[in-house]
Design a protein around this motif. Structure first.
Motif, PDB file in Angstrom:
ATOM      1  N   ALA A 261      -2.070  -9.918 -76.912  1.00 33.78           N
ATOM      2  CA  ALA A 261      -1.674 -10.714 -75.746  1.00 33.78           C
ATOM      3  C   ALA A 261      -2.817 -11.637 -75.347  1.00 33.78           C
ATOM      4  O   ALA A 261      -2.617 -12.827 -75.073  1.00 33.78           O
ATOM      5  CB  ALA A 261      -1.285  -9.783 -74.602  1.00 33.78           C
ATOM      6  N   GLY A 262      -4.028 -11.092 -75.354  1.00 34.00           N
ATOM      7  CA  GLY A 262      -5.211 -11.892 -75.017  1.00 34.00           C
ATOM      8  C   GLY A 262      -5.412 -13.020 -76.022  1.00 34.00           C
ATOM      9  O   GLY A 262      -5.715 -14.157 -75.655  1.00 34.00           O
ATOM     10  N   LEU A 263      -5.227 -12.690 -77.285  1.00 32.13           N
ATOM     11  CA  LEU A 263      -5.394 -13.687 -78.348  1.00 32.13           C
ATOM     12  C   LEU A 263      -4.377 -14.819 -78.183  1.00 32.13           C
ATOM     13  O   LEU A 263      -4.719 -16.006 -78.233  1.00 32.13           O
ATOM     14  CB  LEU A 263      -5.228 -13.005 -79.714  1.00 32.13           C
ATOM     15  N   GLU A 264      -3.122 -14.444 -77.953  1.00 32.09           N
ATOM     16  CA  GLU A 264      -2.077 -15.472 -77.863  1.00 32.09           C
ATOM     17  C   GLU A 264      -2.278 -16.372 -76.639  1.00 32.09           C
ATOM     18  O   GLU A 264      -2.011 -17.573 -76.690  1.00 32.09           O
ATOM     19  CB  GLU A 264      -0.686 -14.819 -77.862  1.00 32.09           C
ATOM     20  N   GLN A 265      -2.757 -15.750 -75.585  1.00 30.14           N
ATOM     21  CA  GLN A 265      -3.010 -16.538 -74.379  1.00 30.14           C
ATOM     22  C   GLN A 265      -4.043 -17.629 -74.686  1.00 30.14           C
ATOM     23  O   GLN A 265      -3.881 -18.782 -74.288  1.00 30.14           O
ATOM     24  CB  GLN A 265      -3.557 -15.597 -73.308  1.00 30.14           C
ATOM     25  N   ILE A 270      -4.454 -24.306 -77.358  1.00 29.41           N
ATOM     26  CA  ILE A 270      -4.675 -25.300 -78.423  1.00 29.41           C
ATOM     27  C   ILE A 270      -3.451 -26.225 -78.484  1.00 29.41           C
ATOM     28  O   ILE A 270      -2.327 -25.740 -78.672  1.00 29.41           O
ATOM     29  CB  ILE A 270      -4.910 -24.599 -79.786  1.00 29.41           C
ATOM     30  N   PRO A 271      -3.642 -27.527 -78.316  1.00 26.38           N
ATOM     31  CA  PRO A 271      -2.502 -28.450 -78.231  1.00 26.38           C
ATOM     32  C   PRO A 271      -1.596 -28.384 -79.469  1.00 26.38           C
ATOM     33  O   PRO A 271      -2.097 -28.402 -80.594  1.00 26.38           O
ATOM     34  CB  PRO A 271      -3.163 -29.833 -78.135  1.00 26.38           C
ATOM     35  N   GLY A 272      -0.302 -28.249 -79.247  1.00 29.36           N
ATOM     36  CA  GLY A 272       0.678 -28.308 -80.328  1.00 29.36           C
ATOM     37  C   GLY A 272       0.870 -27.004 -81.083  1.00 29.36           C
ATOM     38  O   GLY A 272       1.774 -26.894 -81.917  1.00 29.36           O
ATOM     39  N   ALA A 340       0.001 -22.904 -91.585  1.00 32.44           N
ATOM     40  CA  ALA A 340       0.120 -21.528 -91.050  1.00 32.44           C
ATOM     41  C   ALA A 340      -1.135 -20.691 -91.259  1.00 32.44           C
ATOM     42  O   ALA A 340      -1.778 -20.740 -92.298  1.00 32.44           O
ATOM     43  CB  ALA A 340       1.308 -20.834 -91.696  1.00 32.44           C
ATOM     44  N   ILE A 341      -1.453 -19.956 -90.229  1.00 35.68           N
ATOM     45  CA  ILE A 341      -2.529 -18.953 -90.267  1.00 35.68           C
ATOM     46  C   ILE A 341      -1.942 -17.650 -89.722  1.00 35.68           C
ATOM     47  O   ILE A 341      -1.245 -17.660 -88.709  1.00 35.68           O
ATOM     48  CB  ILE A 341      -3.724 -19.378 -89.365  1.00 35.68           C
ATOM     49  N   ARG A 342      -2.204 -16.560 -90.431  1.00 30.75           N
ATOM     50  CA  ARG A 342      -1.763 -15.256 -89.914  1.00 30.75           C
ATOM     51  C   ARG A 342      -2.986 -14.438 -89.527  1.00 30.75           C
ATOM     52  O   ARG A 342      -3.900 -14.281 -90.319  1.00 30.75           O
ATOM     53  CB  ARG A 342      -0.974 -14.492 -90.967  1.00 30.75           C
ATOM     54  N   VAL A 343      -2.944 -13.964 -88.291  1.00 28.55           N
ATOM     55  CA  VAL A 343      -3.974 -13.029 -87.828  1.00 28.55           C
ATOM     56  C   VAL A 343      -3.308 -11.663 -87.701  1.00 28.55           C
ATOM     57  O   VAL A 343      -2.278 -11.545 -87.038  1.00 28.55           O
ATOM     58  CB  VAL A 343      -4.529 -13.473 -86.452  1.00 28.55           C
ATOM     59  N   SER A 344      -3.848 -10.672 -88.373  1.00 31.78           N
ATOM     60  CA  SER A 344      -3.289  -9.321 -88.203  1.00 31.78           C
ATOM     61  C   SER A 344      -4.417  -8.375 -87.802  1.00 31.78           C
ATOM     62  O   SER A 344      -5.370  -8.158 -88.543  1.00 31.78           O
ATOM     63  CB  SER A 344      -2.554  -8.865 -89.464  1.00 31.78           C
ATOM     64  N   LEU A 345      -4.267  -7.876 -86.577  1.00 33.48           N
ATOM     65  CA  LEU A 345      -5.329  -7.070 -85.964  1.00 33.48           C
ATOM     66  C   LEU A 345      -5.295  -5.638 -86.466  1.00 33.48           C
ATOM     67  O   LEU A 345      -4.272  -5.169 -86.959  1.00 33.48           O
ATOM     68  CB  LEU A 345      -5.136  -7.070 -84.442  1.00 33.48           C
ATOM     69  N   GLY A 346      -6.411  -4.961 -86.309  1.00 33.09           N
ATOM     70  CA  GLY A 346      -6.495  -3.559 -86.689  1.00 33.09           C
ATOM     71  C   GLY A 346      -6.957  -2.713 -85.526  1.00 33.09           C
ATOM     72  O   GLY A 346      -7.378  -3.236 -84.483  1.00 33.09           O
ATOM     73  N   LYS A 347      -6.919  -1.419 -85.734  1.00 34.42           N
ATOM     74  CA  LYS A 347      -7.208  -0.491 -84.643  1.00 34.42           C
ATOM     75  C   LYS A 347      -8.642  -0.608 -84.135  1.00 34.42           C
ATOM     76  O   LYS A 347      -8.929  -0.215 -83.016  1.00 34.42           O
ATOM     77  CB  LYS A 347      -6.906   0.942 -85.066  1.00 34.42           C
ATOM     78  N   ASP A 348      -9.538  -1.148 -84.960  1.00 34.19           N
ATOM     79  CA  ASP A 348     -10.931  -1.184 -84.532  1.00 34.19           C
ATOM     80  C   ASP A 348     -11.414  -2.572 -84.109  1.00 34.19           C
ATOM     81  O   ASP A 348     -12.601  -2.750 -83.822  1.00 34.19           O
ATOM     82  CB  ASP A 348     -11.829  -0.625 -85.656  1.00 34.19           C
ATOM     83  N   ASN A 349     -10.518  -3.552 -84.078  1.00 28.48           N
ATOM     84  CA  ASN A 349     -10.936  -4.863 -83.582  1.00 28.48           C
ATOM     85  C   ASN A 349     -11.252  -4.785 -82.081  1.00 28.48           C
ATOM     86  O   ASN A 349     -10.723  -3.925 -81.374  1.00 28.48           O
ATOM     87  CB  ASN A 349      -9.843  -5.923 -83.810  1.00 28.48           C
ATOM     88  N   THR A 350     -12.094  -5.711 -81.631  1.00 29.72           N
ATOM     89  CA  THR A 350     -12.480  -5.701 -80.214  1.00 29.72           C
ATOM     90  C   THR A 350     -12.135  -7.048 -79.568  1.00 29.72           C
ATOM     91  O   THR A 350     -11.962  -8.061 -80.261  1.00 29.72           O
ATOM     92  CB  THR A 350     -14.003  -5.497 -80.068  1.00 29.72           C
ATOM     93  N   ALA A 351     -12.098  -7.047 -78.235  1.00 26.17           N
ATOM     94  CA  ALA A 351     -11.813  -8.274 -77.495  1.00 26.17           C
ATOM     95  C   ALA A 351     -12.903  -9.318 -77.777  1.00 26.17           C
ATOM     96  O   ALA A 351     -12.634 -10.520 -77.853  1.00 26.17           O
ATOM     97  CB  ALA A 351     -11.735  -7.967 -76.003  1.00 26.17           C
ATOM     98  N   GLU A 353     -14.476  -9.758 -80.579  1.00 24.49           N
ATOM     99  CA  GLU A 353     -14.185 -10.383 -81.879  1.00 24.49           C
ATOM    100  C   GLU A 353     -13.100 -11.450 -81.733  1.00 24.49           C
ATOM    101  O   GLU A 353     -13.152 -12.511 -82.363  1.00 24.49           O
ATOM    102  CB  GLU A 353     -13.740  -9.318 -82.892  1.00 24.49           C
ATOM    103  N   ILE A 354     -12.119 -11.141 -80.903  1.00 24.25           N
ATOM    104  CA  ILE A 354     -11.031 -12.109 -80.686  1.00 24.25           C
ATOM    105  C   ILE A 354     -11.586 -13.374 -80.044  1.00 24.25           C
ATOM    106  O   ILE A 354     -11.273 -14.498 -80.457  1.00 24.25           O
ATOM    107  CB  ILE A 354      -9.930 -11.491 -79.771  1.00 24.25           C
ATOM    108  N   ASP A 355     -12.431 -13.187 -79.037  1.00 22.18           N
ATOM    109  CA  ASP A 355     -13.026 -14.341 -78.357  1.00 22.18           C
ATOM    110  C   ASP A 355     -13.840 -15.180 -79.338  1.00 22.18           C
ATOM    111  O   ASP A 355     -13.772 -16.410 -79.331  1.00 22.18           O
ATOM    112  CB  ASP A 355     -13.946 -13.884 -77.212  1.00 22.18           C
TER     113      ASP A 355
END
Ligand code: PLP
Length: 368
Positions: A261-265, A270-272, A340-351, A353-355
């Motif tokens: 949710a944080g990532l998508e926000q 990003i425009p477009g 297209a870019i696919r981001v697939s998160l894992g159980k050990d990713n952190t906020a 890292e997303i930032d």
């Protein structure tokens, strides 16, 4: 390194590696041997079968270990012999290639289309007036968009005409609750390396009355459905990974949902930028997006130079320069699909890292 490609593969969990090590060292017996060392290996394989069964709410006796999701899919399709085969337009090559390259086995191969949201909706079978005994293969969750498919509805519709349904649950298991029994599927494929287990191990789950034919013949391991000495250490690792996934499912799901949710926000600033399959139920860890005018593979390589791993779609399509067949099936314009870019998160990713990912992404886009 920031690893954001968990739908391609996951890092083996340290607890999984620990569980495997004794079976690579002192507990090296062959499960078919009758003496103690063999019996220990047999018991380890049986425990793993119970652990995998528990993850997907299936009877352990109906699970056969394979060398991965691809082999499980191929084995599942063996039950479609002499039937009309329906495969969805968004299946992984592990299904489509197995079907198309052995098309002579089936009376016909038909495609189930996806809508613009990435869903394969029921209704199609009725429209096409199916013959009794048709075989449907529909994945539970798509590896690119993450869209979760209405498999239970399809299973009911298929059963109503006396057909069979296979679901490739490789991406769904361990990320969302999966019940083989509740879905009503006849066959289900799983893979170990998508749930923090070792590579080269998977399973097919099948209903007792389905006629599954072996792909290879030899000894009668796995009830004759998968000849060859079992890869005990990998099976033990898969079992441990399945147990951890079941016990930690709620926590992992909540964590990934909130991270995404944080990532998508942030992405939406990003425009477009377009998020594919945004409006439908999706895996909690997956977001695939396009940015008009951007070359997705080039961006992927630039991110790699900054030590960030993402994908442009499925690992199998990556590098081919081809448009993702999944996005094409959804009617996404070629130019957008190429970005297209696919981001697939894992159980050990952190906020954090997303930032970091978003800030590097924005800096790269500013240069385009
Ligand atoms: C949906 C799906 N099915 C099957 C597979 C293949 O599984 P494996 O790598 O275990 O053969 C993958 C792997 O990417 C996948 O995403």
């Amino acid at each position: 390194m920031i690893y954001l490609d968990h739908n391609a593969t996951t890092p083996p969990d340290e607890r999984v590696v620990e569980a495997m090590l004794p079976y690579l060292r002192q507990l090296y017996g062959n499960p078919s041997s009758l003496y103690r060392l063999g019996r220990i290996a047999r018991s380890a394989v049986d425990t793993a079968r119970e652990q995998v069964a528990a993850l997907i709410d299936a009877p352990a006796a109906q699970i056969v270990f394979t060398n991965g999701g691809t082999e499980a899919n191929a084995l599942a399709l063996s039950s479609a012999r002499n039937r009309r085969l329906w495969i969805s337009a968004i299946e992984h090559p592990a299904v489509t290639e197995n079907a198309v390259r052995q098309s002579e086995r089936y009376t016909a191969i038909n495609t189930l289309p996806a809508d613009t949201y990435g869903l394969v909706l029921p209704g199609m079978l009725a429209e096409q007036s199916p013959q009794a005994g048709d075989f449907v293969s529909l994945m539970l969750a798509n590896n690119e968009t993450g869209a979760v498919q209405p498999v239970a509805e399809w299973a009911a519709a298929t059963r109503a005409v006396g057909g069979l349904l296979h679901t490739d649950a490789v991406q769904a298991a361990g990320k969302i609750p999966v019940s083989f029994k509740q879905l009503g599927a006849d066959l289900m494929s799983l893979s170990s390396h998508k749930i923090y287990g070792p590579k080269g191990c998977g399973a097919l789950v099948w209903r007792a009355d389905v006629d599954v034919r072996p792909l290879i013949y030899g000894g009668d391991q796995e009830r004759g459905l998968r000849a060859g000495t079992e890869n005990v250490a990998a099976i033990v690792g898969f079992g441990k990974a399945a147990e951890l996934a079941r016990l930690e499912l709620d926590d992992r799901l909540a964590r990934m949902q909130s991270l995404r949710a944080g990532l998508e926000q942030q992405l939406k600033t990003i425009p477009g930028l377009v998020i594919f399959a945004e409006r439908v139920p999706r895996l909690p860890n997956t977001v695939q997006f396009g940015i008009p005018g951007v070359n997705g593979e080039m961006l992927l390589m630039q991110l790699d130079q900054k030590n960030i791993a993402v994908s442009s779609g499925s690992a199998c399509a990556a590098g081919s320069g081809q448009i993702s067949p999944v996005l094409a099936a959804m009617g996404v314009a070629d130019s957008l699909a190429k970005s297209a870019i696919r981001v697939s998160l894992g159980k050990d990713n952190t906020a954090r890292e997303i930032d970091e990912f978003v800030s590097v992404l924005k800096a790269l886009l500013a240069r385009v």
